[in-house]
Motif scaffolding. Structure first.
Motif, short mmCIF file in Angstrom:
data_model
loop_
_atom_site.label_atom_id
_atom_site.label_comp_id
_atom_site.label_asym_id
_atom_site.label_seq_id
_atom_site.Cartn_x
_atom_site.Cartn_y
_atom_site.Cartn_z
N VAL A 1 27.44 97.66 149.80
CA VAL A 1 27.70 97.50 151.23
C VAL A 1 28.28 98.79 151.76
O VAL A 1 29.05 99.47 151.09
CB VAL A 1 28.67 96.33 151.49
N VAL A 2 27.86 99.16 152.95
CA VAL A 2 28.46 100.32 153.61
C VAL A 2 29.19 99.83 154.85
O VAL A 2 28.56 99.43 155.83
CB VAL A 2 27.40 101.36 154.00
N PRO A 3 30.52 99.85 154.82
CA PRO A 3 31.25 99.49 156.04
C PRO A 3 31.15 100.64 157.02
O PRO A 3 30.65 101.72 156.69
CB PRO A 3 32.68 99.33 155.53
N ASN A 4 31.60 100.40 158.23
CA ASN A 4 31.71 101.51 159.16
C ASN A 4 32.59 102.59 158.56
O ASN A 4 33.61 102.32 157.94
CB ASN A 4 32.33 101.05 160.49
N ALA A 5 32.19 103.85 158.75
CA ALA A 5 33.03 104.94 158.30
C ALA A 5 34.41 104.81 158.94
O ALA A 5 34.55 104.35 160.07
CB ALA A 5 32.39 106.28 158.67
N ASP A 6 35.42 105.24 158.22
CA ASP A 6 36.77 105.15 158.76
C ASP A 6 37.03 106.22 159.81
O ASP A 6 37.83 106.01 160.73
CB ASP A 6 37.79 105.28 157.62
N ALA A 7 36.38 107.37 159.68
CA ALA A 7 36.61 108.45 160.65
C ALA A 7 35.39 109.35 160.71
O ALA A 7 34.57 109.40 159.78
CB ALA A 7 37.84 109.28 160.26
N THR A 8 35.26 110.04 161.82
CA THR A 8 34.34 111.16 161.95
C THR A 8 35.17 112.44 161.88
O THR A 8 36.13 112.60 162.64
CB THR A 8 33.58 111.12 163.29
N LEU A 9 34.80 113.32 160.95
CA LEU A 9 35.51 114.59 160.81
C LEU A 9 34.66 115.72 161.38
O LEU A 9 33.47 115.84 161.05
CB LEU A 9 35.81 114.88 159.33
N ILE A 10 35.27 116.51 162.23
CA ILE A 10 34.61 117.71 162.77
C ILE A 10 35.36 118.91 162.20
O ILE A 10 36.57 119.05 162.40
CB ILE A 10 34.63 117.73 164.30
N ASN A 11 34.66 119.71 161.43
CA ASN A 11 35.28 120.82 160.68
C ASN A 11 36.47 120.34 159.86
O ASN A 11 37.48 121.01 159.73
CB ASN A 11 35.68 121.97 161.61
N GLY A 12 36.33 119.13 159.32
CA GLY A 12 37.31 118.64 158.37
C GLY A 12 38.50 117.90 158.94
O GLY A 12 39.38 117.50 158.18
N LEU B 1 36.35 118.15 145.59
CA LEU B 1 36.26 119.28 146.52
C LEU B 1 35.85 120.56 145.80
O LEU B 1 35.96 120.68 144.58
CB LEU B 1 37.61 119.51 147.20
N ALA B 2 35.39 121.52 146.60
CA ALA B 2 35.03 122.85 146.09
C ALA B 2 35.98 123.89 146.67
O ALA B 2 36.44 123.76 147.81
CB ALA B 2 33.59 123.19 146.48
N GLY B 3 36.26 124.92 145.88
CA GLY B 3 37.10 126.01 146.34
C GLY B 3 36.82 127.29 145.58
O GLY B 3 36.29 127.26 144.46
N ARG B 4 37.17 128.41 146.18
CA ARG B 4 37.02 129.70 145.49
C ARG B 4 37.96 129.79 144.31
O ARG B 4 37.69 130.45 143.32
CB ARG B 4 37.30 130.84 146.48
N THR B 5 39.10 129.11 144.40
CA THR B 5 40.00 128.88 143.28
C THR B 5 40.30 127.40 143.24
O THR B 5 40.11 126.69 144.25
CB THR B 5 41.31 129.68 143.42
N PRO B 6 40.79 126.87 142.12
CA PRO B 6 41.13 125.44 142.10
C PRO B 6 42.17 125.07 143.16
O PRO B 6 42.10 123.98 143.75
CB PRO B 6 41.68 125.24 140.69
N GLN B 7 43.10 125.97 143.44
CA GLN B 7 44.16 125.68 144.41
C GLN B 7 43.65 125.67 145.85
O GLN B 7 44.23 125.04 146.72
CB GLN B 7 45.28 126.70 144.27
N ASP B 8 42.56 126.41 146.12
CA ASP B 8 42.06 126.56 147.49
C ASP B 8 41.01 125.52 147.86
O ASP B 8 40.44 125.59 148.96
CB ASP B 8 41.46 127.95 147.68
N ALA B 9 40.71 124.58 146.99
CA ALA B 9 39.67 123.60 147.27
C ALA B 9 39.97 122.87 148.58
O ALA B 9 41.11 122.53 148.87
CB ALA B 9 39.55 122.61 146.12
N SER B 10 38.92 122.63 149.38
CA SER B 10 39.12 122.09 150.73
C SER B 10 37.93 121.25 151.15
O SER B 10 36.87 121.24 150.51
CB SER B 10 39.31 123.25 151.73
N PHE B 11 38.13 120.52 152.25
CA PHE B 11 37.02 119.83 152.90
C PHE B 11 36.91 120.32 154.34
O PHE B 11 37.89 120.26 155.07
CB PHE B 11 37.20 118.31 152.92
N PRO B 12 35.71 120.78 154.76
CA PRO B 12 34.58 121.08 153.90
C PRO B 12 34.91 122.20 152.94
O PRO B 12 35.93 122.88 153.08
CB PRO B 12 33.49 121.51 154.90
N GLY B 13 34.01 122.43 151.98
CA GLY B 13 34.20 123.50 151.03
C GLY B 13 34.09 124.86 151.71
O GLY B 13 33.77 124.97 152.89
#
Length: 548
Positions: free
Chosen positions: A208-219, A65-77
């Motif tokens: 192999v690519v299985p079906n994605a486990d989830a669709t994330l909208i804004n994380g 993940l990316a973050g402005r600080t290491p502690q703030d890293a999030s998905f999405p960045g």
């Protein structure tokens, strides 16, 4: 999707202990998450790349993940914002430690042309060596004449599938569409991503690519059989018009996007203003972006936001809120929507050729097929035995020395540049026409992205007709099996630019070429930042134990 026969038990052996179902956590279905970006950075800032355990769909796994600080890293960045004409200086620091994923990194600023700053394009082994763990690199580039919706992501191997991706918005104070909407801020950004419980390297190793486990909208999202994790809520006020910026950050899947009972008026495609075009359904592919205006004029209530994956996330539907989020009018109760999607007869689907640029329409060159200074033909291929994709029979393999460094060291001709057959040199200030032939390449359509340029799609993948007068202009378009797609652009941006399928596993399996544009005028060595020159010696000194 792309499937190879494997024993399903392999998956059980591959799952690391860092992947686990959240337990002992009380998740209340009736309290979805408002999504206003909890972390936003300016065009002069820091970006830390870290490993972090998160559970965006209720299943906890280690991520990048990316973050402005290491502690703030999030998905999405964090959201990165700027204004047209800004100079961006983003210092990226790699703090990755998890050996089950890539520990080096690079960041690509998707859709930004990087004119005169090819070294900041962020493509591992094309425009730079990767940033090694415990080191940093300052990405320093200008955006003199671009505005719109963009994003950033890792461009090393398949790393961005593990979470390293985030939105970029560059605002235009003189936006020609500004009279069409009232609100355009961090609350109107919508990201879509497919999400896997396995790491990307596991998917690549398994072929192999299985079906994605989830669709994330804004994380946020849910997976079939998982807990009722909170869904993303996007709030609107009745009577206002909203410019939503839709970004598909997917690793593999494409999505059918809609908002129940609302029309969507498209006004921007991949950073290019378009003539307004109203639909109620958008088919969006990895790396593509659309701005649309939504008029919040419906009865005050909750409406389902839908993003149905073509891979069928567990189930190809919206049962229990999978593949969805919530549009909530101010004053509506805090509950999940009961709305329905329109009947198939009422769906307004657009074709790519229905979109036209607002400014300076028209493809360069002469208005007939082949009416360019140079015509390139690329046929996509697939070797089922080797499980590799190719273009004109050549499987792209990343060189050990970045293409830009090869050019700076004196290699100016295609036959001198590595990988052999994977680099095509282009002359300066010429009209280039590229014909893509889908051939027998499976698992499409393939969203092809060209770095360093937007291009005119004079023949779209779903049509045999040509349009030279006002074709859609964008940076990511589709190439379909057995069909032809044709694009045009002008070589006005010196440097090696990647042209590749944006389904990340397909790229890693060879579906790419490098277009080395105006090699003799590529940025001179004495103009390259010193820390860029230091990337390769540091990366090349890594021991095997420091690489996955």
């Amino acid at each position: 999707m792309f499937l190879i026969n494997v024993v399903f038990g392999f998956w059980l052996l591959c799952v690391p202990t860092s992947l686990r179902l959240v337990s002992g956590v009380e998740i209340v279905k009736s309290h979805p998450r408002d999504k206003i970006w909890h972390e936003k950075i300016d065009h002069h800032d820091q970006l830390f790349i870290v490993n972090k355990d998160i559970a965006p769909d209720g299943f906890q796994r280690s991520t990048v993940l990316a973050g402005r600080t290491p502690q703030d890293a999030s998905f999405p960045g964090p959201l990165i914002t700027g204004r047209k004409g800004d100079r961006f200086t983003i210092n990226v620091t790699d703090l990755l430690t998890d050996p089950t994923m890539d520990r080096s990194t690079s960041i690509h600023w998707h859709g930004l042309f990087q004119k005169t700053t090819n070294y900041a394009d962020g493509v591992a082994f094309v425009s730079q060596c990767p940033i090694a763990t415990n080191h940093s690199f300052l990405y320093d580039f200008g955006v003199p004449d671009q505005a719109g919706t963009f994003w950033y992501h890792s461009h090393l191997s398949v790393q961005y599938g593990d979470g390293l991706r985030g939105p970029i918005v560059i605002y235009d104070p003189e936006d020609p569409h500004q009279d069409l909407y009232d609100v355009d801020d961090e609350s109107t950004i919508i990201t879509i991503a497919d999400w896997f419980h396995l790491t990307s390297l596991q998917l690549l190793a398994a072929l192999v690519v299985p079906n994605a486990d989830a669709t994330l909208i804004n994380g946020n999202g849910r997976y079939v059989g998982g807990p009722d994790t909170p869904l993303t809520v996007i709030n609107v006020e009745h009577g206002k018009r909203y410019r939503f910026r839709l970004i598909d950050m997917s690793f593999d899947a494409f999505h059918g996007f809609s908002i129940d009972n609302h029309n969507l008026t498209i006004i921007e495609v991949d950073g290019i203003n378009t003539l307004p075009h109203t639909v109620n359904f958008i088919e969006i592919y990895p790396a593509q972006r659309y701005s649309f205006v939504l008029n919040a004029n419906r009865p005050i209530s909750n409406y389902r936001i839908r993003a149905l994956s073509n891979t069928g996330v567990g189930a190809h539907n919206f049962t229990n809120g999978v593949n969805s989020a919530i549009l909530r009018y101010v004053g509506a109760p805090e509950e999940e929507p009961q709305t329905s999607q329109p009947l198939s007869s009422d769906v307004m689907i657009f074709r790519e050729g229905d979109l036209h640029p607002l400014e300076n329409p028209g493809a360069p060159g002469n208005p007939y097929p082949g009416g360019a200074d140079l015509v390139l033909n690329f046929t996509l291929g697939f070797d089922a035995e080797m499980v590799l994709f190719s273009m004109n029979g050549v499987v792209f393999e990343s060189p050990t020395v970045p293409v830009l460094l090869q050019i700076l060291s004196g290699a100016h001709h295609a036959q001198d540049l590595l990988p052999k057959g994977g680099v095509h040199t282009l002359p300066p200030n010429k009209v280039i026409e590229i014909n893509f032939f889908g051939g027998d390449a499976p698992a499409g359509p393939h969203p092809f992205h060209l770095h360093g340029h937007a291009f005119d799609v004079v023949r779209t993948s779903d049509s045999s007709e040509y349009n030279f007068k006002n074709p859609v202009r964008r940076d990511t378009t589709l190439v379909a099996m057995k069909n032809q797609t044709t694009i045009r652009f002008v070589t006005d941006n010196a440097g090696p630019w990647f042209l590749h399928c944006h389904i990340d596993l397909h790229l890693s399996l060879g579906l790419a070429v490098v277009l080395a544009e105006d090699t003799r005028d590529t940025k001179k060595d004495d103009m390259i930042p010193a820390d860029w020159k230091g990337l390769c010696p540091i990366y090349n000194s890594l021991t095997p134990s420091q690489l996955p």
